[in-house]
Motif scaffolding. Structure first.
Motif, PDB file in Angstrom:
ATOM      1  N   GLY A  65       0.189  -1.365  -0.309  1.00  0.00           N
ATOM      2  CA  GLY A  65       0.169  -0.048   0.102  1.00  0.00           C
ATOM      3  C   GLY A  65       0.470   1.168  -0.091  1.00  0.00           C
ATOM      4  N   ARG A  66      -0.239   1.865   0.534  1.00  0.00           N
ATOM      5  CA  ARG A  66       1.109   3.512   0.180  1.00  0.00           C
ATOM      6  C   ARG A  66       0.398   4.610   1.296  1.00  0.00           C
ATOM      7  N   ILE A  67       1.209   4.895   2.458  1.00  0.00           N
ATOM      8  CA  ILE A  67       0.980   5.686   3.527  1.00  0.00           C
ATOM      9  C   ILE A  67       1.269   7.309   3.178  1.00  0.00           C
ATOM     10  N   ARG A  68       0.226   8.096   3.640  1.00  0.00           N
ATOM     11  CA  ARG A  68       0.192   9.759   3.693  1.00  0.00           C
ATOM     12  C   ARG A  68       0.421  10.239   5.281  1.00  0.00           C
ATOM     13  N   MET A  69       1.403  10.804   5.583  1.00  0.00           N
ATOM     14  CA  MET A  69       1.716  10.696   6.833  1.00  0.00           C
ATOM     15  C   MET A  69       2.224  12.920   6.984  1.00  0.00           C
ATOM     16  N   SER A  70       1.244  12.885   7.846  1.00  0.00           N
ATOM     17  CA  SER A  70       1.306  14.839   8.607  1.00  0.00           C
ATOM     18  C   SER A  70       1.907  14.450   9.157  1.00  0.00           C
ATOM     19  N   THR A  71       2.766  15.629   9.834  1.00  0.00           N
ATOM     20  CA  THR A  71       3.418  16.345  10.961  1.00  0.00           C
ATOM     21  C   THR A  71       3.541  18.006  10.663  1.00  0.00           C
ATOM     22  N   ALA A  72       4.131  18.093  11.420  1.00  0.00           N
ATOM     23  CA  ALA A  72       4.676  20.121  12.463  1.00  0.00           C
ATOM     24  C   ALA A  72       5.453  20.203  11.034  1.00  0.00           C
ATOM     25  N   ALA A  73       6.255  19.319   9.656  1.00  0.00           N
ATOM     26  CA  ALA A  73       6.757  19.572   8.702  1.00  0.00           C
ATOM     27  C   ALA A  73       6.457  19.848   7.693  1.00  0.00           C
ATOM     28  N   GLY A  74       4.932  19.160   7.947  1.00  0.00           N
ATOM     29  CA  GLY A  74       4.626  18.794   6.404  1.00  0.00           C
ATOM     30  C   GLY A  74       4.063  17.379   5.988  1.00  0.00           C
ATOM     31  N   GLU A  75       4.113  17.104   4.974  1.00  0.00           N
ATOM     32  CA  GLU A  75       3.365  15.647   4.393  1.00  0.00           C
ATOM     33  C   GLU A  75       4.911  14.404   3.434  1.00  0.00           C
ATOM     34  N   GLU A  76       4.317  13.571   4.016  1.00  0.00           N
ATOM     35  CA  GLU A  76       5.044  12.338   2.930  1.00  0.00           C
ATOM     36  C   GLU A  76       4.507  11.693   3.187  1.00  0.00           C
ATOM     37  N   GLU A  77       4.254  10.847   1.277  1.00  0.00           N
ATOM     38  CA  GLU A  77       4.410   9.839   1.588  1.00  0.00           C
ATOM     39  C   GLU A  77       5.207   8.934   1.315  1.00  0.00           C
ATOM     40  N   TYR A  78       4.465   6.917   1.582  1.00  0.00           N
ATOM     41  CA  TYR A  78       5.176   6.349   1.973  1.00  0.00           C
ATOM     42  C   TYR A  78       4.556   5.383   1.288  1.00  0.00           C
ATOM     43  N   GLU A  79       5.468   4.589  -0.006  1.00  0.00           N
ATOM     44  CA  GLU A  79       4.905   2.958  -0.371  1.00  0.00           C
ATOM     45  C   GLU A  79       5.536   2.050   0.144  1.00  0.00           C
ATOM     46  N   ALA A  80       5.016   0.981  -0.586  1.00  0.00           N
ATOM     47  CA  ALA A  80       5.211  -0.689  -1.025  1.00  0.00           C
ATOM     48  C   ALA A  80       6.875  -0.716  -0.315  1.00  0.00           C
ATOM     49  N   GLY A  81       7.476  -1.439   0.215  1.00  0.00           N
ATOM     50  CA  GLY A  81       8.725  -1.933   0.084  1.00  0.00           C
ATOM     51  C   GLY A  81       9.575  -1.036   0.781  1.00  0.00           C
ATOM     52  N   GLN A  82       8.981  -0.099   1.242  1.00  0.00           N
ATOM     53  CA  GLN A  82      10.648   0.968   1.964  1.00  0.00           C
ATOM     54  C   GLN A  82      10.334   1.056   3.674  1.00  0.00           C
ATOM     55  N   ALA A  83      11.181   0.819   3.698  1.00  0.00           N
ATOM     56  CA  ALA A  83      11.133   0.829   5.291  1.00  0.00           C
ATOM     57  C   ALA A  83      11.204   2.254   5.726  1.00  0.00           C
ATOM     58  N   TYR A  84      11.217   2.746   7.513  1.00  0.00           N
ATOM     59  CA  TYR A  84      10.816   4.121   7.329  1.00  0.00           C
ATOM     60  C   TYR A  84      10.970   4.268   8.423  1.00  0.00           C
ATOM     61  N   TYR A  85      10.552   5.367   9.296  1.00  0.00           N
ATOM     62  CA  TYR A  85      11.456   5.404  10.971  1.00  0.00           C
ATOM     63  C   TYR A  85       9.824   7.130  11.005  1.00  0.00           C
ATOM     64  N   TRP A  86       8.764   7.034  11.994  1.00  0.00           N
ATOM     65  CA  TRP A  86       8.706   7.458  11.976  1.00  0.00           C
ATOM     66  C   TRP A  86       8.167   8.919  13.355  1.00  0.00           C
ATOM     67  N   GLY A  87       8.977  10.005  13.385  1.00  0.00           N
ATOM     68  CA  GLY A  87       9.379  10.460  15.116  1.00  0.00           C
ATOM     69  C   GLY A  87       8.061  11.118  15.324  1.00  0.00           C
ATOM     70  N   PRO A  88       7.530  11.098  16.926  1.00  0.00           N
ATOM     71  CA  PRO A  88       6.620  11.717  17.184  1.00  0.00           C
ATOM     72  C   PRO A  88       6.373  12.771  16.157  1.00  0.00           C
ATOM     73  N   GLY A  89       4.819  13.223  16.715  1.00  0.00           N
ATOM     74  CA  GLY A  89       3.990  14.582  16.045  1.00  0.00           C
ATOM     75  C   GLY A  89       3.562  13.799  14.698  1.00  0.00           C
ATOM     76  N   HIS A  90       2.900  12.529  13.951  1.00  0.00           N
ATOM     77  CA  HIS A  90       2.489  12.002  13.079  1.00  0.00           C
ATOM     78  C   HIS A  90       1.374  11.522  13.022  1.00  0.00           C
ATOM     79  N   VAL A  91       0.323  11.332  11.440  1.00  0.00           N
ATOM     80  CA  VAL A  91      -0.546  11.013  11.432  1.00  0.00           C
ATOM     81  C   VAL A  91      -0.365  10.505  10.645  1.00  0.00           C
TER      82      VAL A  91
END
Length: 121
Positions: A65-91
């Motif tokens: 799938g695909r996830i949009r992460m909203s933070t105080a710094a803006g939005e970023e999209e993540y997609e299948a196959g990616q490793a991630y770090y989501w810091g405090p303050g995300h939706v």
């Protein structure tokens, strides 16, 4: 050492196609297997937390799938196959049916889960 497959991990939260399986794995960390159907917006369930966002850090891998992460710094999209770090303050918002496995500090994540469960009532 602790190891667990998805089916070994108990369900901590479910409803409307959302499923969170969560289990402590040692070192103060838990593994989570998470499924979010397309269109899931966690924003309403996170209302009332600081900045109305999840304050628990997560390290993980998006399996599908695909996830949009909203933070105080803006939005970023993540997609299948990616490793991630989501810091405090995300939706998170699921742009597609999504599945991911992540590792989070147990105590912090449990506080978020308890809040979400109370919000969903």
């Amino acid at each position: 050492m602790t190891a667990a497959t998805r089916n070994d991990v108990p369900v901590a939260l479910e409803g409307n196609g959302v499923e969170l399986r969560l289990m402590p794995i040692g070192g103060g960390m838990s593994v989570g297997y998470i499924s979010l159907p397309r269109g899931t917006d966690m924003g309403p369930a996170l209302k009332g937390l600081p900045d109305d966002a999840c304050q628990c850090p997560h390290w993980g891998y998006l399996l599908k799938g695909r996830i949009r992460m909203s933070t105080a710094a803006g939005e970023e999209e993540y997609e299948a196959g990616q490793a991630y770090y989501w810091g405090p303050g995300h939706v998170p918002v699921a742009l597609e049916d999504s599945e991911f496995v992540e590792f989070s500090p147990s105590e912090e994540f449990q506080q978020v889960i308890e809040h979400v469960v109370a919000q969903l009532g």
